[in-house]
Design a protein around this motif. Structure first.
Motif, PDB file in Angstrom:
ATOM      1  N   GLU A  18       0.803  -1.227   0.000  1.00 41.39           N
ATOM      2  CA  GLU A  18       0.000   0.000   0.000  1.00 41.39           C
ATOM      3  C   GLU A  18       0.840   1.284   0.000  1.00 41.39           C
ATOM      4  O   GLU A  18       0.808   2.068   0.943  1.00 41.39           O
ATOM      5  CB  GLU A  18      -0.947  -0.004   1.200  1.00 41.39           C
ATOM      6  CG  GLU A  18      -1.915  -1.165   1.200  1.00 41.39           C
ATOM      7  CD  GLU A  18      -2.747  -1.226   2.449  1.00 41.39           C
ATOM      8  OE1 GLU A  18      -3.917  -0.814   2.406  1.00 41.39           O
ATOM      9  OE2 GLU A  18      -2.200  -1.689   3.490  1.00 41.39           O
ATOM     10  N   LYS A  19       1.564   1.490  -1.075  1.00 42.47           N
ATOM     11  CA  LYS A  19       2.464   2.636  -1.171  1.00 42.47           C
ATOM     12  C   LYS A  19       1.732   3.968  -1.017  1.00 42.47           C
ATOM     13  O   LYS A  19       2.312   4.939  -0.529  1.00 42.47           O
ATOM     14  CB  LYS A  19       3.229   2.603  -2.490  1.00 42.47           C
ATOM     15  CG  LYS A  19       4.222   1.468  -2.574  1.00 42.47           C
ATOM     16  CD  LYS A  19       4.961   1.479  -3.891  1.00 42.47           C
ATOM     17  CE  LYS A  19       5.873   0.271  -3.987  1.00 42.47           C
ATOM     18  NZ  LYS A  19       6.624   0.247  -5.241  1.00 42.47           N
ATOM     19  N   SER A  20       0.470   4.010  -1.376  1.00 43.56           N
ATOM     20  CA  SER A  20      -0.299   5.251  -1.235  1.00 43.56           C
ATOM     21  C   SER A  20      -0.515   5.609   0.238  1.00 43.56           C
ATOM     22  O   SER A  20      -0.746   6.774   0.566  1.00 43.56           O
ATOM     23  CB  SER A  20      -1.644   5.132  -1.943  1.00 43.56           C
ATOM     24  OG  SER A  20      -2.436   4.112  -1.349  1.00 43.56           O
ATOM     25  N   ILE A  21      -0.411   4.631   1.113  1.00 39.75           N
ATOM     26  CA  ILE A  21      -0.569   4.862   2.557  1.00 39.75           C
ATOM     27  C   ILE A  21       0.784   4.926   3.255  1.00 39.75           C
ATOM     28  O   ILE A  21       1.031   5.811   4.070  1.00 39.75           O
ATOM     29  CB  ILE A  21      -1.436   3.761   3.196  1.00 39.75           C
ATOM     30  CG1 ILE A  21      -2.854   3.816   2.624  1.00 39.75           C
ATOM     31  CG2 ILE A  21      -1.454   3.877   4.723  1.00 39.75           C
ATOM     32  CD1 ILE A  21      -3.737   2.649   3.031  1.00 39.75           C
ATOM     33  N   TYR A  22       1.676   3.978   2.932  1.00 40.15           N
ATOM     34  CA  TYR A  22       2.922   3.825   3.675  1.00 40.15           C
ATOM     35  C   TYR A  22       4.156   4.361   2.956  1.00 40.15           C
ATOM     36  O   TYR A  22       5.240   4.361   3.526  1.00 40.15           O
ATOM     37  CB  TYR A  22       3.142   2.351   4.035  1.00 40.15           C
ATOM     38  CG  TYR A  22       2.033   1.800   4.904  1.00 40.15           C
ATOM     39  CD1 TYR A  22       1.959   2.137   6.252  1.00 40.15           C
ATOM     40  CD2 TYR A  22       1.049   0.986   4.379  1.00 40.15           C
ATOM     41  CE1 TYR A  22       0.937   1.671   7.053  1.00 40.15           C
ATOM     42  CE2 TYR A  22       0.018   0.502   5.179  1.00 40.15           C
ATOM     43  CZ  TYR A  22      -0.027   0.850   6.501  1.00 40.15           C
ATOM     44  OH  TYR A  22      -1.045   0.386   7.298  1.00 40.15           O
ATOM     45  N   GLY A  23       3.995   4.798   1.708  1.00 36.44           N
ATOM     46  CA  GLY A  23       5.120   5.340   0.960  1.00 36.44           C
ATOM     47  C   GLY A  23       5.940   4.262   0.272  1.00 36.44           C
ATOM     48  O   GLY A  23       5.648   3.073   0.370  1.00 36.44           O
ATOM     49  N   SER A  24       6.973   4.703  -0.413  1.00 35.38           N
ATOM     50  CA  SER A  24       7.783   3.777  -1.209  1.00 35.38           C
ATOM     51  C   SER A  24       9.107   3.420  -0.541  1.00 35.38           C
ATOM     52  O   SER A  24       9.864   2.610  -1.070  1.00 35.38           O
ATOM     53  CB  SER A  24       8.047   4.373  -2.591  1.00 35.38           C
ATOM     54  OG  SER A  24       8.719   5.604  -2.467  1.00 35.38           O
ATOM     55  N   GLU A  25       9.375   3.997   0.625  1.00 34.55           N
ATOM     56  CA  GLU A  25      10.611   3.662   1.329  1.00 34.55           C
ATOM     57  C   GLU A  25      10.497   2.262   1.927  1.00 34.55           C
ATOM     58  O   GLU A  25       9.441   1.858   2.394  1.00 34.55           O
ATOM     59  CB  GLU A  25      10.917   4.701   2.409  1.00 34.55           C
ATOM     60  CG  GLU A  25      11.217   6.067   1.811  1.00 34.55           C
ATOM     61  CD  GLU A  25      11.380   7.139   2.878  1.00 34.55           C
ATOM     62  OE1 GLU A  25      12.511   7.620   3.034  1.00 34.55           O
ATOM     63  OE2 GLU A  25      10.380   7.463   3.543  1.00 34.55           O
ATOM     64  N   SER A  26      11.604   1.538   1.935  1.00 38.32           N
ATOM     65  CA  SER A  26      11.620   0.145   2.389  1.00 38.32           C
ATOM     66  C   SER A  26      11.829   0.051   3.908  1.00 38.32           C
ATOM     67  O   SER A  26      12.171   1.042   4.563  1.00 38.32           O
ATOM     68  CB  SER A  26      12.752  -0.610   1.687  1.00 38.32           C
ATOM     69  OG  SER A  26      14.013  -0.160   2.162  1.00 38.32           O
ATOM     70  N   TYR A  27      11.673  -1.161   4.416  1.00 41.64           N
ATOM     71  CA  TYR A  27      11.962  -1.404   5.834  1.00 41.64           C
ATOM     72  C   TYR A  27      13.434  -1.116   6.130  1.00 41.64           C
ATOM     73  O   TYR A  27      13.764  -0.546   7.167  1.00 41.64           O
ATOM     74  CB  TYR A  27      11.582  -2.835   6.236  1.00 41.64           C
ATOM     75  CG  TYR A  27      11.813  -3.084   7.705  1.00 41.64           C
ATOM     76  CD1 TYR A  27      11.041  -2.429   8.656  1.00 41.64           C
ATOM     77  CD2 TYR A  27      12.809  -3.942   8.139  1.00 41.64           C
ATOM     78  CE1 TYR A  27      11.262  -2.628  10.011  1.00 41.64           C
ATOM     79  CE2 TYR A  27      13.027  -4.156   9.492  1.00 41.64           C
ATOM     80  CZ  TYR A  27      12.248  -3.495  10.429  1.00 41.64           C
ATOM     81  OH  TYR A  27      12.469  -3.689  11.763  1.00 41.64           O
ATOM     82  N   GLU A  28      14.299  -1.488   5.205  1.00 49.55           N
ATOM     83  CA  GLU A  28      15.725  -1.190   5.370  1.00 49.55           C
ATOM     84  C   GLU A  28      15.952   0.326   5.446  1.00 49.55           C
ATOM     85  O   GLU A  28      16.753   0.793   6.255  1.00 49.55           O
ATOM     86  CB  GLU A  28      16.534  -1.788   4.215  1.00 49.55           C
ATOM     87  CG  GLU A  28      18.029  -1.586   4.363  1.00 49.55           C
ATOM     88  CD  GLU A  28      18.832  -2.214   3.239  1.00 49.55           C
ATOM     89  OE1 GLU A  28      20.039  -1.910   3.168  1.00 49.55           O
ATOM     90  OE2 GLU A  28      18.283  -2.998   2.447  1.00 49.55           O
ATOM     91  N   ASP A  29      15.226   1.085   4.633  1.00 46.63           N
ATOM     92  CA  ASP A  29      15.314   2.546   4.700  1.00 46.63           C
ATOM     93  C   ASP A  29      14.901   3.044   6.083  1.00 46.63           C
ATOM     94  O   ASP A  29      15.541   3.931   6.648  1.00 46.63           O
ATOM     95  CB  ASP A  29      14.423   3.208   3.639  1.00 46.63           C
ATOM     96  CG  ASP A  29      14.872   2.945   2.214  1.00 46.63           C
ATOM     97  OD1 ASP A  29      16.081   2.702   1.992  1.00 46.63           O
ATOM     98  OD2 ASP A  29      14.003   2.987   1.308  1.00 46.63           O
ATOM     99  N   LEU A  30      13.827   2.478   6.615  1.00 50.42           N
ATOM    100  CA  LEU A  30      13.366   2.852   7.953  1.00 50.42           C
ATOM    101  C   LEU A  30      14.442   2.567   8.993  1.00 50.42           C
ATOM    102  O   LEU A  30      14.764   3.425   9.820  1.00 50.42           O
ATOM    103  CB  LEU A  30      12.079   2.110   8.308  1.00 50.42           C
ATOM    104  CG  LEU A  30      11.632   2.223   9.776  1.00 50.42           C
ATOM    105  CD1 LEU A  30      11.338   3.660  10.159  1.00 50.42           C
ATOM    106  CD2 LEU A  30      10.452   1.320  10.041  1.00 50.42           C
ATOM    107  N   CYS A  31      15.004   1.369   8.950  1.00 50.71           N
ATOM    108  CA  CYS A  31      16.030   0.994   9.929  1.00 50.71           C
ATOM    109  C   CYS A  31      17.248   1.901   9.825  1.00 50.71           C
ATOM    110  O   CYS A  31      17.792   2.332  10.850  1.00 50.71           O
ATOM    111  CB  CYS A  31      16.428  -0.467   9.743  1.00 50.71           C
ATOM    112  SG  CYS A  31      15.108  -1.632  10.151  1.00 50.71           S
ATOM    113  N   ASN A  32      17.664   2.208   8.603  1.00 50.90           N
ATOM    114  CA  ASN A  32      18.812   3.105   8.408  1.00 50.90           C
ATOM    115  C   ASN A  32      18.515   4.499   8.938  1.00 50.90           C
ATOM    116  O   ASN A  32      19.363   5.113   9.591  1.00 50.90           O
ATOM    117  CB  ASN A  32      19.206   3.170   6.933  1.00 50.90           C
ATOM    118  CG  ASN A  32      19.835   1.881   6.444  1.00 50.90           C
ATOM    119  OD1 ASN A  32      20.364   1.092   7.223  1.00 50.90           O
ATOM    120  ND2 ASN A  32      19.747   1.645   5.141  1.00 50.90           N
TER     121      ASN A  32
END
Length: 144
Positions: A18-32
């Motif tokens: 659901e990129k329209s809700i959560y965006g296109s950044e990955s879990y790895e992006d979040l962790c970084n």
């Protein structure tokens, strides 16, 4: 300051779901992002994720006497996991609940958090930046 960041079900699918809700950044992006922002603030951070309720509870239990704070995104467990609520209350560690989307602007069932009363506060609707706001809030709580 040591903070445990706990991510619940489906957070590992960031950038896919659901990129329209959560965006296109990955879990790895979040962790970084969390690791970099924590380092800037001299916060030692451990980041964990599970799709299994019992594992999330084990992470909370394991934080007792080891962490100064918890940042948690319980995912869908937010809306019905009294077991996670009980675990957070049991360990008595300052906790901030984070949601990437605005849970109050979505399905009606998502607007109720049964875990929130165990938290110092909630950050909702600011995307991944909500985790950065939670780190700032942890510093504020620690100064009190």
């Amino acid at each position: 300051m040591k903070v445990l960041v706990i991510n619940g079900p489906n957070i590992n699918l960031l950038g896919i779901r659901e990129k329209s809700i959560y965006g296109s950044e990955s879990y790895e992006d979040l962790c970084n992002l969390v690791a970099e922002e924590a380092s800037k603030r001299n916060i030692s951070v451990t980041i964990v994720q599970s799709n299994i309720e019992g594992e999330l509870i084990n992470f909370i239990h394991g934080a007792y006497d080891s962490y100064d704070g918890i940042i948690i995104n319980p995912g869908a467990y937010t809306h019905y996991s009294y077991a996670i609520y009980d675990a957070l209350k049991a360990v008595m560690i300052p906790t901030i609940e984070v949601h990437i989307s605005n849970i109050h602007a979505r399905d009606e069932f998502r607007s109720k958090s049964v875990t929130a009363p165990a938290a110092v506060g909630i950050i909702s609707g600011f995307g991944l930046k909500g985790y950065v706001l939670a780190l700032e809030a942890m510093l504020h709580i620690k100064q009190k």
